[in-house]
Design a protein around this motif. Structure first.
Motif, short mmCIF file in Angstrom:
data_model
loop_
_atom_site.label_atom_id
_atom_site.label_comp_id
_atom_site.label_asym_id
_atom_site.label_seq_id
_atom_site.Cartn_x
_atom_site.Cartn_y
_atom_site.Cartn_z
N PHE A 1 -5.89 -12.69 0.62
CA PHE A 1 -6.66 -12.06 0.95
C PHE A 1 -6.87 -10.71 0.76
CE2 PHE A 1 -10.29 -10.46 3.54
CZ PHE A 1 -11.22 -11.21 2.91
N ARG A 2 -5.60 -10.12 1.67
CA ARG A 2 -5.37 -8.89 1.88
C ARG A 2 -5.23 -7.67 0.98
NH1 ARG A 2 -2.29 -8.21 6.61
NH2 ARG A 2 -2.52 -5.99 6.74
N LEU A 3 -4.28 -8.48 0.11
CA LEU A 3 -3.71 -7.90 -1.24
C LEU A 3 -4.50 -7.95 -2.17
CD1 LEU A 3 -0.02 -10.15 -1.54
CD2 LEU A 3 -0.49 -7.42 -1.47
N ARG A 4 -5.60 -9.36 -2.54
CA ARG A 4 -6.83 -9.10 -3.75
C ARG A 4 -7.25 -7.51 -3.08
NH1 ARG A 4 -6.54 -9.92 -7.60
NH2 ARG A 4 -8.88 -10.62 -8.04
N LEU A 5 -7.93 -7.19 -2.48
CA LEU A 5 -9.33 -5.84 -1.42
C LEU A 5 -8.45 -4.74 -1.55
CD1 LEU A 5 -10.33 -7.56 1.59
CD2 LEU A 5 -11.41 -7.14 -0.37
N GLU A 6 -6.82 -5.39 -2.23
CA GLU A 6 -6.19 -4.20 -2.14
C GLU A 6 -5.88 -3.74 -3.71
OE1 GLU A 6 -4.70 -1.70 -0.85
OE2 GLU A 6 -5.33 -1.84 1.20
N GLY A 7 -6.70 -4.08 -4.97
CA GLY A 7 -6.18 -4.67 -6.18
C GLY A 7 -4.84 -5.42 -7.04
N ARG B 1 1.08 -1.16 -0.16
CA ARG B 1 -0.27 -0.33 -0.22
C ARG B 1 0.63 0.74 -0.14
NH1 ARG B 1 -2.82 -0.98 4.69
NH2 ARG B 1 -4.05 -2.23 3.75
N SER B 2 2.08 1.11 0.44
CA SER B 2 3.14 2.37 0.63
C SER B 2 3.26 2.53 -0.90
CB SER B 2 3.74 1.58 2.17
OG SER B 2 4.94 1.56 1.57
N GLY B 3 3.65 1.48 -1.59
CA GLY B 3 4.40 1.69 -2.70
C GLY B 3 5.94 1.35 -2.11
N ALA B 4 6.35 0.92 -1.23
CA ALA B 4 7.79 0.17 -1.66
C ALA B 4 8.09 -1.50 -1.37
CB ALA B 4 8.02 0.27 0.48
N TRP B 5 6.94 -1.93 -1.87
CA TRP B 5 7.07 -3.39 -2.70
C TRP B 5 6.73 -2.94 -4.44
CZ3 TRP B 5 2.57 -7.82 -1.26
CH2 TRP B 5 3.86 -8.92 -1.93
N PRO B 6 8.47 -2.98 -5.08
CA PRO B 6 7.91 -2.60 -6.25
C PRO B 6 6.70 -4.27 -7.87
CG PRO B 6 10.16 -2.29 -6.01
CD PRO B 6 9.59 -3.31 -4.30
N ALA B 7 6.41 -3.55 -7.57
CA ALA B 7 5.24 -4.57 -8.30
C ALA B 7 6.15 -4.85 -10.31
CB ALA B 7 3.92 -4.20 -9.37
N TYR B 8 5.40 -6.00 -10.52
CA TYR B 8 6.13 -6.63 -12.10
C TYR B 8 5.24 -4.76 -13.41
CZ TYR B 8 7.15 -11.13 -10.63
OH TYR B 8 8.19 -12.40 -10.62
N ASP B 9 4.04 -4.04 -12.74
CA ASP B 9 3.38 -3.29 -13.76
C ASP B 9 3.49 -2.02 -13.67
OD1 ASP B 9 1.82 -5.05 -12.17
OD2 ASP B 9 0.61 -3.76 -13.32
N ALA B 10 3.60 -1.78 -14.23
CA ALA B 10 2.77 0.53 -13.96
C ALA B 10 1.79 0.28 -13.44
CB ALA B 10 2.52 0.76 -15.01
N THR B 11 0.56 -0.71 -13.50
CA THR B 11 -0.72 -0.74 -12.54
C THR B 11 -0.79 -0.69 -11.18
OG1 THR B 11 -1.41 -2.00 -13.80
CG2 THR B 11 -1.70 -0.42 -14.95
N ARG B 12 0.56 -1.32 -11.44
CA ARG B 12 0.93 -2.40 -10.28
C ARG B 12 -0.18 -3.15 -9.48
NH1 ARG B 12 4.15 -0.73 -6.41
NH2 ARG B 12 3.08 -1.09 -4.09
N ARG B 13 -0.50 -4.08 -10.47
CA ARG B 13 -1.56 -5.09 -10.52
C ARG B 13 -0.77 -6.87 -10.02
NH1 ARG B 13 -6.02 -6.83 -15.24
NH2 ARG B 13 -6.95 -8.61 -14.20
N TYR B 14 0.76 -7.03 -10.02
CA TYR B 14 0.49 -8.01 -10.30
C TYR B 14 2.57 -7.80 -9.40
CZ TYR B 14 -1.69 -10.22 -13.46
OH TYR B 14 -2.96 -10.61 -14.21
N VAL B 15 2.25 -8.47 -8.28
CA VAL B 15 3.41 -8.37 -7.28
C VAL B 15 4.19 -9.86 -7.16
CG1 VAL B 15 3.24 -6.31 -5.78
CG2 VAL B 15 1.92 -8.41 -5.32
N LEU B 16 5.53 -9.67 -6.24
CA LEU B 16 6.31 -11.22 -6.69
C LEU B 16 6.28 -11.39 -5.10
CD1 LEU B 16 7.79 -13.66 -7.63
CD2 LEU B 16 9.45 -12.47 -7.65
N LEU B 17 5.12 -12.16 -4.82
CA LEU B 17 5.42 -12.79 -3.23
C LEU B 17 6.63 -14.79 -2.93
CD1 LEU B 17 4.55 -12.77 -0.62
CD2 LEU B 17 2.50 -13.98 -1.36
#
Length: 238
Positions: free
Chosen positions: A125-131, A92-108
């Motif tokens: 569950f909580r990540l999905r709530l964040e989109g 949520r804070s933006g500290a987790w760099p995502a795969y895409d510009a829309t921040r839809r996909y992240v590597l866990l």
């Protein structure tokens, strides 16, 4: 091919130790047929990057060196987040760099922890709530995912399975049976190298792609090593 999981940025985690090692990994990847490599340094934890802003700086420096060395590799970056209690807050804070510009996909990251299924389900569950859609790194290594119903439940929650290429080529390796069963069921969306060096954990996908083509057909092999990874980098639905 597109490699969504590598530890190629020099000196940031337990991957490439320096620029020389990073360039050697990039040369090997390009020679193997990998056109795009995503650097995914470990975040936080024992040997992860404590300052995510360092990732883009290191990636830009390596991009310059790739151009100078005429290594034809499109270098991108994201971050591999461990299963931490505050992972969602970091997203949520933006500290987790995502795969895409829309921040839809992240590597866990999927660590081999016992009794971790509840924490994993809650984080998804909580990540999905964040989109956000979590891409699970090397889930085939987890004994707690022996039960197919459990894996199916994670998929229903919205998680994406990314398995490691090397496990397909070693029938006796940890997780081979799980990975093959999940591919057979159509549950796997991507195969990545999880490369750390050129000797023990190299950045190679071509052999795994051939294995997939031989056992499941060329269209699926293309989807797992190119088509689906491209959609993830574009933030498109799978």
């Amino acid at each position: 091919m597109i490699d969504l999981h590598s530890h190629v940025l020099p000196g940031l985690d337990d991957g490439a130790v320096d620029e020389t090692a990073a360039l050697a990994m990039c040369r090997m990847a390009a020679a193997d047929g990998i056109a795009t490599m995503v650097a995914t340094p470990h975040l936080f934890g024992g040997f992860g990057v404590a300052r995510p802003d360092l990732i883009s700086l290191a990636a830009e420096r390596l991009r310059l060196r790739l151009a100078e060395e005429n290594i034809g590799l499109d270098l991108r970056w994201a971050g591999e987040m461990p299963l931490m209690e505050n992972a969602v807050e970091l997203y949520r804070s933006g500290a987790w760099p995502a795969y895409d510009a829309t921040r839809r996909y992240v590597l866990l990251e999927m660590p081999p922890i016992r009794n971790g299924l509840g924490a994993l389900r809650d984080t998804i569950f909580r990540l999905r709530l964040e989109g956000a859609t979590p891409v699970l790194a090397h889930p085939e290594r987890l004994d707690l995912l022996d039960d197919s119903a459990t894996v199916e439940g994670l998929r229903i929650q919205g998680a994406v399975l990314q398995i490691t290429a090397a496990c397909l080529l070693a029938p006796d390796s940890r997780g081979h049976g799980r990975a093959v069963e999940w591919i057979r069921r159509g549950w796997v969306h991507a195969v990545a190298s999880d490369a750390h060096d050129v000797e023990f954990r190299p950045p190679r996908l071509a052999a795994a792609r051939r294995w997939l083509a031989d056992h499941f057909g060329a269209p699926l092999a293309d989807d797992l090593t190119c088509g689906n990874p491209r959609k993830i980098l574009r933030g498109e639905p799978l």
